[in-house]
Design an enzyme around this catalytic site. Sequence first.
Site, mmCIF file in Angstrom:
data_model
loop_
_atom_site.group_PDB
_atom_site.id
_atom_site.type_symbol
_atom_site.label_atom_id
_atom_site.label_comp_id
_atom_site.label_asym_id
_atom_site.label_seq_id
_atom_site.Cartn_x
_atom_site.Cartn_y
_atom_site.Cartn_z
ATOM 1 N N SER A 187 0.811 -1.217 0.000
ATOM 2 C CA SER A 187 0.000 0.000 0.000
ATOM 3 C C SER A 187 0.849 1.274 0.000
ATOM 4 C CB SER A 187 -0.925 0.010 1.220
ATOM 5 O OG SER A 187 -1.643 1.227 1.284
ATOM 6 N N LEU A 188 0.452 2.225 -0.836
ATOM 7 C CA LEU A 188 1.092 3.537 -0.868
ATOM 8 C C LEU A 188 0.445 4.523 0.101
ATOM 9 C CD1 LEU A 188 1.798 4.420 -4.632
ATOM 10 C CD2 LEU A 188 3.467 3.966 -2.833
ATOM 11 N N THR B 203 -8.700 -1.356 2.841
ATOM 12 C CA THR B 203 -8.574 -1.929 1.510
ATOM 13 C C THR B 203 -9.081 -3.370 1.550
ATOM 14 O OG1 THR B 203 -7.044 -2.238 -0.344
ATOM 15 C CG2 THR B 203 -6.162 -2.651 1.870
ATOM 16 N N LYS C 262 -13.555 -3.860 2.876
ATOM 17 C CA LYS C 262 -14.455 -2.753 2.549
ATOM 18 C C LYS C 262 -15.920 -3.062 2.847
ATOM 19 C CE LYS C 262 -11.488 -0.598 -0.920
ATOM 20 N NZ LYS C 262 -11.394 -0.039 -2.294
ATOM 21 N N ASP D 204 -13.390 6.535 -2.685
ATOM 22 C CA ASP D 204 -13.013 6.067 -4.024
ATOM 23 C C ASP D 204 -13.864 6.729 -5.103
ATOM 24 O OD1 ASP D 204 -10.964 4.318 -3.292
ATOM 25 O OD2 ASP D 204 -12.342 2.653 -2.951
ATOM 26 N N GLY E 172 -14.095 -4.741 -17.239
ATOM 27 C CA GLY E 172 -14.063 -5.485 -15.991
ATOM 28 C C GLY E 172 -15.334 -5.309 -15.186
ATOM 29 N N ARG F 110 -16.538 -11.028 -18.536
ATOM 30 C CA ARG F 110 -16.127 -12.355 -18.985
ATOM 31 C C ARG F 110 -17.157 -13.443 -18.718
ATOM 32 N NH1 ARG F 110 -10.752 -12.543 -20.430
ATOM 33 N NH2 ARG F 110 -9.437 -10.821 -19.690
ATOM 34 N N GLN G 276 -8.430 10.008 -3.623
ATOM 35 C CA GLN G 276 -9.205 9.392 -2.553
ATOM 36 C C GLN G 276 -8.504 9.588 -1.212
ATOM 37 O OE1 GLN G 276 -8.636 6.399 -0.634
ATOM 38 N NE2 GLN G 276 -6.556 6.205 -1.425
#
Length: 284
Positions: free
Chosen positions: A25-26, A72, A76, A113, A136, A161, A253
């Site tokens: 994580s940043l 994260t 959540k 987010d 996605g 998909r 965020q």
Amino acid sequence: MTDITRGVHAHRHRAAVLGSPVAHSLSPVLHRAAYQALDLPEWTYDRFDVDEAALPSFIEGLGAEWAGLSLTMPLKRAVIPLLDEISETAASVEAVNTLVFTEDGRRVGDNSDIPGMVAALREHGVEQVDSAAILGAGATASSALAAMSRVCTGEVVVYVRSDARAAQMRQWGERLDVDVRTAGWEDAAEALRAPLVIATTPAGATDALATAVPERPATLFDVLYDPWPTELAARWSMFGGAVVSGLDLLVHQAVLQVERMTGRTPAPVDAMRKAGEHALASRR
């Protein structure tokens, strides 16, 4: 329920990101850069590897010095039953990535987010589009749909998909009041001609689409930031298209989280971005 922008008491000065895995994580880099720029030397921001089973006891064990948590995956949704209040934004996608502890000890959940996506797009000049495409159908795709409810005035085509994922995204569209149409992943190259393309897939998933980038692409929002650029983003830029990166999203965020937890506004966007860029460059 309302979106929460409350400040916190001065004695609250600890925050952290929780998740599993979380070592990549940043968030600590971004939040610590904000504290330095805001001259908040007493504030600390850490990371803890916490899974769903350990989350309740972790939160119960926090002291009065805690101002908030960033959450994260896979936390959540797991955190929602542990909250006293949840914002409309977070409730709309059943996902909380921000937990703020109020002065009276209440646990308030929010989602930065979605407004972070909108802010990142606006920073790149995208205020409104008449149609969009999402690549996605995972958790990030539902947040992207929620962002499109604020940005897109027309149809959003989601490329998936499986039939199950397609049905799920149509349900999210109904819930978020977004005009959603689904299409098979085999037709994903068609997405690249949309005014706005949002890639929400894991690393490598869109690499094969790079050769299908049109001669005059519009805007690509690729939620990945490491590795960066993705093959799709690199090709998009080469053809002159606008690219919004996952780092842009992460910064915006985090800006909202810093403001909610510290009560200080505005958060230092530029300082946080520079810190993130430096950290990513060091990793590479």
